[in-house]
Design an enzyme around this catalytic site. Structure first.
Site, PDB file in Angstrom:
ATOM      1  CB  ILE A 104      -1.355   0.475   1.518  1.00  0.00           C
ATOM      2  CG1 ILE A 104      -0.528  -0.436   2.608  1.00  0.00           C
ATOM      3  CG2 ILE A 104      -1.605  -0.851   1.316  1.00  0.00           C
ATOM      4  CD1 ILE A 104      -1.168  -0.087   3.867  1.00  0.00           C
ATOM      5  CG  HIS A 120      -4.296  -5.385   0.555  1.00  0.00           C
ATOM      6  ND1 HIS A 120      -3.273  -6.482   0.675  1.00  0.00           N
ATOM      7  CD2 HIS A 120      -5.049  -5.841  -0.273  1.00  0.00           C
ATOM      8  CE1 HIS A 120      -3.746  -7.634   1.168  1.00  0.00           C
ATOM      9  NE2 HIS A 120      -4.685  -7.746   0.290  1.00  0.00           N
TER      10      HIS A 120
END
Ligand code: NAD
Ligand code: ZN
Length: 243
Positions: A104, A120
């Site tokens: 991320i 994600h």
């Protein structure tokens, strides 16, 4: 680059990379499960990280969530490492078709990769839960925009939530579909820096029907026996391309 990996790439016409937290440890961002990872540095909060990073916890204890999140998941000064740069270069050369990541941190894009499926989400995007307005990470990190540590929308006062997939939340469908299609079309799949413990991401491997499955991870994973090539080493070292 590792000679065996180089040989496989030479005879491939399309490559897809699927990676996890281990891709960014050489950029100074800890992973979750190895020794120095976040899972060991948790006592301070009285909750395990999986719980703090769940949607239920976010809704019930928003203030603690943001305290943990800002201190442990944001690395705005982190720079791409040799692995990120090698992948960007392989894409530029036309060989690499996509990067699929569980990370991320936005480091693949920072290195120049263009086709990136962020399963994600990204700490670099944040949005107001009420009106949908987008904010950058500097905004949510600025205490002047927070009440009790919780970032608030400038327009409507709503809570500004990071665009990351918390435990209990589902993955973005179009992102997942794109990732599946990329894997289905790949002749070579390189999986790197992931313990392959988090589902549904780990299940993506089952869509691969190409010729060469390469696993690069510091330590063994449950999928090692299925791979054509397993390299247990640091991914930056394995993938480095000398310019
Ligand atoms: P993980 O922590 O479960 O596994 C990381 C794996 O990478 C481990 O097996 C470790 O041995 C290996 N590794 C660590 N450094 C390496 C290196 N330099 N070279 C090769 N291998 C190395 O990570 P995961 O499977 O990606 O899943 C964790 C979850 O945590 C993901 O959902 C992800 O979203 C999130 N996460 C993201 C970041 C980030 O964005 N950088 C960091 C931590 C966790
Ligand atoms: Zn708003």
């Amino acid at each position: 680059m590792d000679r065996r990996l180089q040989d496989i790439l030479k005879k491939s016409s399309s490559v897809v990379f699927f990676g996890g937290a281990g891709v960014s440890t050489e950029s100074g961002i800890p992973d979750f499960r190895s020794e120095k990872g976040l899972y060991k540095a948790r006592q301070e909060y009285g909750y395990p990280p999986e719980e703090i990073l769940s949607r239920t916890f976010f809704d019930r204890h928003t203030e603690i969530f943001f305290d943990y999140y800002k201190k442990n998941l944001i690395y705005l000064n982190a720079q791409p490492n040799k692995a990120h740069r090698a992948l960007a270069m392989l894409e530029k050369n036309g060989l690499l078709k996509a990067v699929i990541t569980q990370n991320i941190d936005g480091l693949h894009q920072k290195a120049g990769s263009r086709k990136v499926y962020e399963l994600h989400g990204s700490v670099l995007r944040n949005y107001c839960m009420d009106c949908g307005k987008f904010y950058d990470t500097a905004y949510i990190m600025d205490e002047a925009n927070c009440r009790g540590g919780i970032p608030r929308c400038r327009e409507c006062g709503g809570i500004v939530k990071p665009d990351v997939v918390l435990y209990e939340e589902s993955l973005d469908t179009s992102c997942l579909t794109g990732a599946v299609e990329a894997i289905e079309r790949a002749e070579t799949l390189i999986i790197g820096g992931t313990s392959l413990a988090v589902y549904p991401a780990a299940g993506l491997i089952s869509y691969f029907r190409g010729n060469n499955l390469v696993l690069i991870n510091k330590e063994p994973t449950p999928y090692d026996s299925r791979a054509d090539l397993v390299i247990n080493d640091y991914i930056g070292k394995v993938m480095e391309i000398n310019e």
